[in-house]
Design a protein around this motif. Structure first.
Motif, mmCIF file in Angstrom:
data_model
loop_
_atom_site.group_PDB
_atom_site.id
_atom_site.type_symbol
_atom_site.label_atom_id
_atom_site.label_comp_id
_atom_site.label_asym_id
_atom_site.label_seq_id
_atom_site.Cartn_x
_atom_site.Cartn_y
_atom_site.Cartn_z
ATOM 1 N N LEU A 41 0.858 -1.175 0.000
ATOM 2 C CA LEU A 41 0.000 0.000 0.000
ATOM 3 C C LEU A 41 0.897 1.229 0.000
ATOM 4 O O LEU A 41 1.823 1.329 0.806
ATOM 5 C CB LEU A 41 -0.905 0.016 1.242
ATOM 6 N N TYR A 42 0.611 2.161 -0.901
ATOM 7 C CA TYR A 42 1.428 3.359 -1.082
ATOM 8 C C TYR A 42 0.605 4.591 -0.685
ATOM 9 O O TYR A 42 -0.562 4.715 -1.067
ATOM 10 C CB TYR A 42 1.900 3.468 -2.532
ATOM 11 N N THR A 43 1.225 5.486 0.080
ATOM 12 C CA THR A 43 0.537 6.669 0.583
ATOM 13 C C THR A 43 1.109 7.921 -0.066
ATOM 14 O O THR A 43 2.327 8.148 -0.039
ATOM 15 C CB THR A 43 0.681 6.772 2.115
ATOM 16 N N GLN A 147 4.585 12.532 -2.913
ATOM 17 C CA GLN A 147 3.367 12.854 -3.655
ATOM 18 C C GLN A 147 3.145 11.966 -4.867
ATOM 19 O O GLN A 147 2.093 12.082 -5.511
ATOM 20 C CB GLN A 147 3.402 14.331 -4.105
ATOM 21 N N THR A 148 4.091 11.064 -5.191
ATOM 22 C CA THR A 148 4.057 10.378 -6.480
ATOM 23 C C THR A 148 4.426 8.908 -6.371
ATOM 24 O O THR A 148 5.388 8.559 -5.682
ATOM 25 C CB THR A 148 5.047 11.044 -7.466
ATOM 26 N N TYR A 172 0.615 8.025 -10.523
ATOM 27 C CA TYR A 172 -0.323 8.743 -9.668
ATOM 28 C C TYR A 172 0.438 9.844 -8.927
ATOM 29 O O TYR A 172 1.486 9.584 -8.328
ATOM 30 C CB TYR A 172 -0.929 7.806 -8.631
ATOM 31 N N LYS A 173 -0.119 11.064 -8.939
ATOM 32 C CA LYS A 173 0.515 12.180 -8.236
ATOM 33 C C LYS A 173 -0.552 13.009 -7.538
ATOM 34 O O LYS A 173 -1.562 13.383 -8.155
ATOM 35 C CB LYS A 173 1.297 13.062 -9.214
ATOM 36 N N VAL A 174 -0.347 13.285 -6.260
ATOM 37 C CA VAL A 174 -1.200 14.223 -5.524
ATOM 38 C C VAL A 174 -0.571 15.599 -5.666
ATOM 39 O O VAL A 174 0.562 15.824 -5.248
ATOM 40 C CB VAL A 174 -1.330 13.823 -4.044
ATOM 41 N N LEU A 180 -5.803 14.607 -7.805
ATOM 42 C CA LEU A 180 -5.131 13.347 -8.080
ATOM 43 C C LEU A 180 -4.900 13.294 -9.579
ATOM 44 O O LEU A 180 -5.834 13.176 -10.367
ATOM 45 C CB LEU A 180 -5.978 12.156 -7.622
ATOM 46 N N ASP A 181 -3.637 13.431 -9.968
ATOM 47 C CA ASP A 181 -3.217 13.458 -11.372
ATOM 48 C C ASP A 181 -2.800 12.043 -11.770
ATOM 49 O O ASP A 181 -1.924 11.449 -11.135
ATOM 50 C CB ASP A 181 -2.058 14.447 -11.515
#
Length: 375
Positions: A41-43, A147-148, A172-174, A180-181
């Motif tokens: 799981l990645y945060t 973030q990524t 995925y990038k916040v 969420l990009d």
């Protein structure tokens, strides 16, 4: 669980879920070896407190924490407490979809006159890449920064009936503006078809907080692609005007969902592709959703020609499939999906944008889920 729910109103359940706050997803509950590869799981976080948690099994988004109009964080994405629940849950929930998102009629298509047969997993049709599309595979993952995260998977030649070895990547990038990009790309060694999308199940009131029928939806589309009784596009591009699919101005999702219009009857709600009013490949606003009580707003941007709006018609509050985070039972129309995409069954419709990818070309795209608030 069922005994505890007897006699409790939906409003009371929603209030209780909101008061309890978001479920704290534990990384260790997602760590498991599947098909010889490690699941984790990645945060992802930004300075404003937005949090997104993603597992590399199916590249699934399991949690999105964003503020309401009062600044209180809430979890607006349906998901599961751990990988064991994911494995018995709704397979599309939160997934990154490939090799071909949505449906292909009869699973049949041809490229340059060469026929192919994709695996059938949705009645007479192929859905979301077949019996073991990307929803059921472990991506290789690498966290780039707080973030990524980058996830990769290579589709094998002949996998699920599709031609070509197709290395793919999703990043995925916040972002700092609470978005969420999702950026993705793929190449191939022989002509094939590719159509990726993100399949997050949203409830802007918070997951487990009841119906989405009061959410107000606007879609940047003056037309849609009607379907037959097996949910395959007919090839027609029909104006939304004077139909229950007219979301050119904000409308409550539930305002017309029980209409006798045949398109809604096929799925007892919305599960339709809208033709976005922009140039092919152009990045732009596709849809906007407002949840009036919390004040949360979702804007969906993308490069794709269409977007599928799904109103959670197949959620049924069933255990274990619909038992999500914190034991919440996800019932009928308690989530919605907005899935930017190439049109369903496009390989078989000459008038639809082509999903064909050839050697030397790169398939790429972007989907952005941007979260705001309004008073």
């Amino acid at each position: 669980m069922f005994l505890l729910l007897v006699g409790v109103s939906t409003g009371a359940l929603a209030a209780s879920a909101e008061a309890a706050g978001p479920v704290d997803l534990k990384r260790e509950n997602f760590q498991k070896e599947i098909d010889g590869k490690q699941v984790d799981l990645y945060t992802l976080t930004n300075a404003k407190g937005m949090v997104v948690k993603i597992t590399n099994y199916g590249a699934k988004v399991e949690q999105i924490l964003v503020p309401d109009r009062n600044g209180t964080l809430g979890d607006v994405a349906l998901g599961y407490d751990g990988i064991d629940q994911v494995l018995t849950g709704q397979p599309s929930m939160g997934s990154f979809i490939g090799r071909y998102a949505n449906r292909i009629g009869g699973g049949k298509f041809a490229i340059d006159g060469q026929p192919y047969q994709a695996s059938l997993n949705d009645g007479p049709n192929s859905l979301h890449g077949g019996k073991k599309g990307s929803r059921f595979v472990v991506f290789d993952a690498k966290q780039i920064d707080p973030q990524t995260v980058e996830m990769t998977y290579t589709y094998k030649d002949g996998e699920e009936g599709y031609p070509g070895t197709v290395p793919s990547r999703v990043v995925y990038k916040v972002t700092d503006d609470n978005a969420l990009d999702i950026a993705f790309d793929a190449t191939t060694d022989k002509p094939t078809i590719v159509n990726f999308t993100s399949h997050v199940f949203f409830n802007l009131a918070g997951e487990g907080n009841g119906s989405i029928l009061g959410h107000q939806l606007q879609v940047n589309a003056k037309s849609f692609t009607p379907v037959d009784s097996t949910l395959i596009t007919t090839g027609e591009i029909r104006p939304v005007k004077d139909t229950p699919l007219d979301f050119t101005s904000p409308q409550a999702v539930g305002a017309r969902i029980t209409s006798s219009y045949d398109q809604l009857g096929f799925v007892k709600g919305y599960d339709h592709n809208f033709v976005i009013d922009k140039k092919p490949g152009e990045y732009g606003l596709m849809a906007r959703v407002v949840e009036p009580v919390s004040g949360r707003v979702l804007e969906v941007y993308g490069t794709q020609p269409g977007i599928q709006f799904y109103s959670g018609n197949f959620l049924a509050g069933a255990v274990p499939k619909d038992q999500g985070k914190g034991g919440h039972l996800y019932g009928l129309q308690e989530a919605f999906c907005l899935e930017p995409q190439v049109f369903p069954d496009a390989p078989n419709k000459a008038n639809f944008p082509s999903p064909v990818l050839r050697p030397g070309e790169t398939y790429s795209g972007k989907i952005v889920f941007k979260f705001l608030t309004q008073n």
